[in-house]
Design a protein around this motif. Structure first.
Motif, PDB file in Angstrom:
ATOM      1  N   VAL A 297      -6.462 -16.798   6.928  1.00  0.00           N
ATOM      2  CA  VAL A 297      -7.346 -16.665   5.530  1.00  0.00           C
ATOM      3  C   VAL A 297      -7.544 -17.501   4.724  1.00  0.00           C
ATOM      4  O   VAL A 297      -7.849 -17.233   3.575  1.00  0.00           O
ATOM      5  CB  VAL A 297      -6.402 -15.339   4.906  1.00  0.00           C
ATOM      6  CG1 VAL A 297      -6.068 -14.273   5.892  1.00  0.00           C
ATOM      7  CG2 VAL A 297      -5.057 -15.940   4.835  1.00  0.00           C
ATOM      8  N   ARG A 298      -7.348 -18.948   5.205  1.00  0.00           N
ATOM      9  CA  ARG A 298      -7.531 -19.892   4.346  1.00  0.00           C
ATOM     10  C   ARG A 298      -8.684 -20.051   3.615  1.00  0.00           C
ATOM     11  O   ARG A 298      -9.907 -19.787   4.237  1.00  0.00           O
ATOM     12  CB  ARG A 298      -7.116 -21.225   5.127  1.00  0.00           C
ATOM     13  CG  ARG A 298      -5.618 -21.357   5.416  1.00  0.00           C
ATOM     14  CD  ARG A 298      -5.406 -22.538   6.282  1.00  0.00           C
ATOM     15  NE  ARG A 298      -6.128 -23.688   5.308  1.00  0.00           N
ATOM     16  CZ  ARG A 298      -5.377 -24.239   4.315  1.00  0.00           C
ATOM     17  NH1 ARG A 298      -4.153 -23.853   4.017  1.00  0.00           N
ATOM     18  NH2 ARG A 298      -5.853 -25.306   3.679  1.00  0.00           N
ATOM     19  N   THR A 299      -8.769 -20.635   2.479  1.00  0.00           N
ATOM     20  CA  THR A 299     -10.079 -21.267   1.957  1.00  0.00           C
ATOM     21  C   THR A 299      -9.945 -22.716   1.699  1.00  0.00           C
ATOM     22  O   THR A 299      -9.034 -23.100   1.843  1.00  0.00           O
ATOM     23  CB  THR A 299     -10.319 -20.505   0.664  1.00  0.00           C
ATOM     24  OG1 THR A 299      -9.073 -20.591  -0.254  1.00  0.00           O
ATOM     25  CG2 THR A 299     -10.810 -19.274   0.819  1.00  0.00           C
ATOM     26  N   ARG A 300     -11.182 -23.429   1.621  1.00  0.00           N
ATOM     27  CA  ARG A 300     -10.931 -24.829   1.293  1.00  0.00           C
ATOM     28  C   ARG A 300     -11.183 -25.244  -0.266  1.00  0.00           C
ATOM     29  O   ARG A 300     -12.181 -24.734  -0.781  1.00  0.00           O
ATOM     30  CB  ARG A 300     -12.167 -25.370   2.072  1.00  0.00           C
ATOM     31  CG  ARG A 300     -11.571 -25.443   3.364  1.00  0.00           C
ATOM     32  CD  ARG A 300     -11.653 -26.766   4.305  1.00  0.00           C
ATOM     33  NE  ARG A 300     -11.396 -26.271   5.698  1.00  0.00           N
ATOM     34  CZ  ARG A 300     -12.180 -26.164   6.538  1.00  0.00           C
ATOM     35  NH1 ARG A 300     -13.488 -26.613   6.621  1.00  0.00           N
ATOM     36  NH2 ARG A 300     -11.899 -25.860   7.893  1.00  0.00           N
ATOM     37  N   TYR A 301     -10.467 -26.166  -0.584  1.00  0.00           N
ATOM     38  CA  TYR A 301     -10.659 -26.538  -2.015  1.00  0.00           C
ATOM     39  C   TYR A 301     -11.380 -27.789  -2.017  1.00  0.00           C
ATOM     40  O   TYR A 301     -11.030 -28.908  -1.389  1.00  0.00           O
ATOM     41  CB  TYR A 301      -9.341 -26.835  -2.590  1.00  0.00           C
ATOM     42  CG  TYR A 301      -9.307 -27.610  -3.978  1.00  0.00           C
ATOM     43  CD1 TYR A 301      -9.626 -26.512  -5.188  1.00  0.00           C
ATOM     44  CD2 TYR A 301      -9.120 -28.763  -4.210  1.00  0.00           C
ATOM     45  CE1 TYR A 301      -9.572 -27.236  -6.239  1.00  0.00           C
ATOM     46  CE2 TYR A 301      -9.320 -29.390  -5.314  1.00  0.00           C
ATOM     47  CZ  TYR A 301      -9.466 -28.448  -6.366  1.00  0.00           C
ATOM     48  OH  TYR A 301      -9.354 -29.201  -7.715  1.00  0.00           O
ATOM     49  N   ARG A 302     -12.499 -27.971  -2.750  1.00  0.00           N
ATOM     50  CA  ARG A 302     -13.307 -28.789  -2.806  1.00  0.00           C
ATOM     51  C   ARG A 302     -13.579 -29.774  -1.644  1.00  0.00           C
ATOM     52  O   ARG A 302     -13.090 -30.821  -1.536  1.00  0.00           O
ATOM     53  CB  ARG A 302     -13.001 -29.778  -3.749  1.00  0.00           C
ATOM     54  CG  ARG A 302     -12.662 -29.258  -5.144  1.00  0.00           C
ATOM     55  CD  ARG A 302     -12.377 -30.077  -6.302  1.00  0.00           C
ATOM     56  NE  ARG A 302     -13.419 -31.159  -6.571  1.00  0.00           N
ATOM     57  CZ  ARG A 302     -13.385 -32.021  -7.717  1.00  0.00           C
ATOM     58  NH1 ARG A 302     -12.380 -32.169  -8.277  1.00  0.00           N
ATOM     59  NH2 ARG A 302     -14.496 -32.574  -8.135  1.00  0.00           N
TER      60      ARG A 302
END
Lengths: 387, 539
Positions: A297-302
């Motif tokens: 479910v991860r998203t990526r920060y910058r």
């Protein structure tokens, strides 16, 4: 100064604020390009030029981060490699037939079954020169890897991995941050031995702190695992069973294809089906990875962005490698100067010029810290080194 | 927000449950303080809120803990990550990434928060915690207070409704501790976050609490109530409460400000008496136990100590104070020869420590490091003592006798790791004392000690000073310095900025004054026991 105007200023000066930092992958491609070039030649002048190019770019563009300080260690490692290679050439002799004998070491008589192995004996200048060039090649490879390591945070490179590989990536990142902790622990515990009235130097001291150091590392990893769990590491999304099975099938099939394809390519027969099989396998495996990413479910920060600068930097590395490979076929003599007879190596003009392309990142990559983040405060820094 | 219903926790193999009969509620938006002596299960209680107990640690949880309606039995810690933010005792063990900004984003990435939201929250959190200037800094280069704030920030970005903190200020200097507490105050007041924190240093936190949960003993039922009520009967309490109880103030004051407003009559009663000089320091003849002159120490390019002058006499106790990283530990380590002076001279008992062999130096000076565990290698107390006797060349049994005096109820077969923080410190001190060094150095000895363990340590050290040992301790604990020190030396940026009798130095400093001194200023009383003695004498 408002953040807006500071950002504008950063952009104007090309400073490596986070938004404008170069993609870590670009640095690695550049460095691997230089390393490929180094692996294609034994000409000491060209190798020295490659080391110079890598060193100049590192000096011009590295940041103040802890991983950037590792460059010196790679240089030392390179010197050690050359030293070891020379020592082997002196002690074990060299396959190069030489006429300029420098010294003759006493030769150790070996039994018959060890024929072909020689310890001691004549040391020729040709042999030493050959060994030096060979060692220099290895050292250059190391220096190129060290340059990539110093210019791009390894952790940021791993952040660019596909989602399905993320967990493996975190394991590597954690392992990498553990190494410095481990070294600091060893130093602290060795120093503490002094307080017990035992010698704090020597191998014995190192061995005796081994167990406490490992204990400490284990405790820290358990604490870190607890912290990561409490911060949501490993949360997974519900994925339909069909997708899960397809993922496994794709990945397994893909890997099989890759293995069979590689075998086909390397074996004498079957070059015809090798390449298509390899490509098909790769495609299947990538599709499997992509599907597998859905479970996370991860998203990526910058995430690092692959911009024009990244294209230029990586292209310069690829160009150096390509030109050297081409030069290797067109002018093999210049890239591999013969050790016998002894002649001063000549600098082949075109290969040298092509290596200089590798300097491009020193001008196009964003400069570190031009009015960016403040450097570490001396006091806190001091505490760190004290520990 | 947090409900405990008849909760008890027991670990396999333990004789009695670690926690029992916990039945209480922490309402939303409260700052709730968990207090109690060491080893009563404070960390276990905190762990049940985040779900780490029992999912991660093992053991059996009976009863039910719900956080924001979620039952921790059915929700694993990762499934509670969006409601509960947990910061453990050691912030370094908490960090997954290597820079401040990535660390703040890490938890949100795991929760799958959209990138635009993440970006906004990181910026907000940087401002809220005053970390904006540090955003690109590698975490390894931060100071203790900064690390603690980053650790808090890293769980705040997920917008948890509950924040659980285990001893957030124990390792910090007074100023950094205030920094962290100010942030917590702000979270509770402005964002309505529920904060549950355990802390030994009550003098720092008790005045901010809305509710106090006291765990009086292992396995005993908790006492819950308003801070002043609970403190009135609590076995652990800060000096301001002790002074309030002594003077019979009711309701009990919890902050220096409250106490000062009531203290006028007490000050009047104490007016005719001058505080007894801390303890008699023997006259300063003979060679000093340690003398340092013009000392400079460098670590690489940074100057750690500059032009330090210090002399310590036998029987004297000196407290070194100053912020994290000021050079206190470096000075102590230079005195045992771990750092070579770049300039100036260091003499300890007539020898230069960095040129003396460790086994000879042992007889001149001993250091108990910040982490006493570093000194202990063996796997039983008995083996440790035997090794200490051998190292020091003392008659067998010397160390064991010392251990028995410091720790009456520790058996030979105990593993040093299984000792409590205070017991481990005592064992390390015994190991150091085996060689009978005239100079004893302690680095941050009260970290993780409860008030009882601290009181025992004070007694032991007073005793040693009475026998003629010189003692130098580096500490953030102003109350400890007030209790023990004849002299206080304040170090800033590697230089000594103040050096004088304890009463004079600490009373004039807002950061380093103990609570009693702040309440009774301008009179120079430092500890509750001084005041008690004076009052008894008067009556």
């Amino acid at each position: 100064m408002s953040r807006e105007s500071r950002m504008r200023e950063n952009r104007a000066s090309g400073a490596a604020g986070r938004a404008f930092a170069l993609h870590a992958g670009a640095w690695w491609i550049w460095a691997l390009g230089l390393a490929t070039a180094a692996s294609r030649t034994t000409n000491p002048l060209l190798l020295a030029l490659l080391i110079g190019v890598a060193g100049y770019v590192v000096a011009a563009r590295r940041t103040d981060a802890p991983w950037a300080r590792s460059y010196g260690a790679f240089l030392k490692l390179g010197l050690a490699v050359i030293g070891i290679r020379l020592a082997f050439a002196v002690v074990l002799g060299s396959p190069i037939p030489g006429t300029h004998i420098l010294v003759t070491l006493p030769e150790v008589p070996l039994p018959d079954w060890a024929r072909g192995v020689r310890i001691g004996g004549r040391v020729s200048a040709e042999g030493l020169v050959f060994a030096f060039c060979d060692g220099l090649k290895l050292a250059t490879l190391l220096v190129c890897v060290g340059a990539a390591n110093a210019l791009a945070s390894p952790a940021r490179l791993l952040k660019s991995l596909p989602g399905a590989l993320y967990e493996a990536g975190v394991a590597v990142v954690v392992a990498m941050t553990f190494a410095p902790h481990l070294v600091a622990d060893v130093q602290r515990l060795r120093a503490a031995r002094r307080l017990r009235g035992r010698p704090d130097r020597g191998l014995k001291a190192l061995l005796q702190v081994g167990l406490p150091v490992l204990e400490g590392a284990l405790e820290r990893s358990v604490a870190l695992a607890a912290a990561m769990d409490a911060r949501g590491y490993g949360r997974t999304a519900q994925v339909p069973a069909a997708v899960r099975h397809t993922t496994s099938a794709l990945t397994l099939g893909g890997l099989l294809g890759v293995c069979a394809g590689t075998y086909g390519l390397l074996a004498d027969t079957g070059a015809g089906y090798g390449l298509p099989l390899l490509i098909a396998g790769l495609v299947l495996a990538l599709a499997g990875l992509h599907l597998g990413g859905r479970r996370s479910v991860r998203t990526r920060y910058r995430p690092d962005r692959w911009g024009a600068r990244a294209w230029l930097v990586s292209a310069s590395g690829v160009a150096v490698a390509a030109l050297m490979i081409w030069a290797g076929t067109s002018a093999p003599q210049a890239l591999h100067p013969p050790a016998v007879p002894l002649t001063p190596p000549a600098l082949p003009l075109w290969p040298a010029a092509s290596i200089l392309i590798g300097l491009l990142p020193a001008f196009v990559a964003p400069a570190p810290d031009a009015g960016g983040a403040p450097s570490p405060q001396p006091t806190t820094h001091r505490e760190e080194t004290a520990k | 927000m947090i409900r405990f219903e008849q909760v008890s926790v027991s670990y396999d193999g333990a004789g009695r449950p670690a926690l029992a009969g916990i039945d209480l509620t922490v309402p939303e938006g409260e700052l709730c303080l968990l207090v109690g002596p060491s080893g009563v299960g404070k960390s276990t209680l905190l762990g049940t809120v985040s779900g780490l107990v029992p999912h991660f640690t093992g053991g059996t949880l009976r009863g039910r803990v719900t956080v924001d309606g979620r039952d921790t039995r059915t929700h694993r810690p990762r499934e509670l990550a969006d409601v509960v933010g947990t910061v453990g005792q050691d912030p370094l063990a908490h960090f997954v990434t290597d820079t401040v900004e990535d660390e703040l984003a890490y938890g949100m990435e795991s929760l799958g928060i959209p990138p635009a939201t993440m970006r906004r929250r990181v910026e907000e959190t940087l401002d809220l915690l005053g970390l904006a200037g540090l955003r690109d800094r590698p975490i390894a280069t931060l100071s203790g207070g900064q690390r603690q704030r980053v650790a808090i920030g890293s769980v705040l970005t997920a917008h948890p409704k509950v924040l659980v903190l285990d001893e957030p200020t124990s390792a910090l200097d007074p100023a950094a501790a205030e920094e962290v507490l100010a942030v917590l105050q702000r979270l509770v007041h402005d964002l309505g976050t529920t904060v549950l924190l355990a802390e030994h240093r009550l003098e720092r936190v008790v005045q901010y609490a809305d509710q106090v949960i006291l765990l009086p003993g292992p396995g005993a039922a908790p006492v819950v109530g308003a801070p002043a009520e609970v403190m009135a009967a609590s076995p652990v309490h800060p000096p301001v409460v002790a002074l309030g109880r002594l003077a019979g103030w009711s309701p009990l004051p919890l902050s220096v400000r409250d106490a000062r407003r009531r203290a006028a009559p007490l000050r009047e009663r104490l007016e005719p008496q001058a505080p007894a000089a801390a303890d008699d320091v023997p006259p300063g003849d003979g060679e000093p136990a340690a003398s340092v002159s013009g000392l400079g120490v460098r670590h690489g390019h940074t100057v750690a100590l500059h032009d330090v002058e210090l002399s310590v006499r036998a029987g004297e106790t000196v407290a070194l104070m100053g912020r994290n990283g000021a050079g206190k530990s470096t000075l102590l380590r230079t005195l045992v020869g771990m750092h070579e002076p770049a300039r100036g001279t260091v003499r300890v008992g007539g020898v230069a420590p960095h040129r003396t062999r460790p086994r000879d130096l042992l007889r001149h000076v001993g250091l108990v490091p910040q982490e006493p565990r570093d000194l202990l290698y063996a796997d039983t107390v008995a083996a440790e003592c035997a090794a200490a006797d051998r190292d020091a060349g003392a008659t067998p049994g010397t160390c064991r006798t010392l251990v028995s005096a410091l720790l009456p109820d520790v058996s030979d077969a105990t593993h040093p790791r299984d000792l409590s923080e205070g017991q481990r410190l005592a064992l390390a001190l015994a190991v150091v004392l085996t060689a009978r060094p005239p100079l004893i150095l302690l680095d941050e000895p009260t970290r993780g000690l409860d008030y009882a363990a601290k009181a025992r340590l004070v007694e032991v050290l007073r005793d040693l000073a009475g026998q003629g040992h010189a003692i130098v301790l580096a500490t953030h604990d102003v109350e400890l310095a007030a209790e023990l020190a004849h002299r206080v030396v304040i170090i800033a940026e590697g230089e000594i900025v103040a050096d004088g009798p304890a009463a004079e130095v600490v009373v004039s400093s807002p950061a380093f004054a103990p609570q009693v001194a702040k309440i009774l200023a301008p009179q120079q009383w430092l500890t509750v026991s001084q005041v008690r003695d004076a009052l008894e004498e008067a009556s």
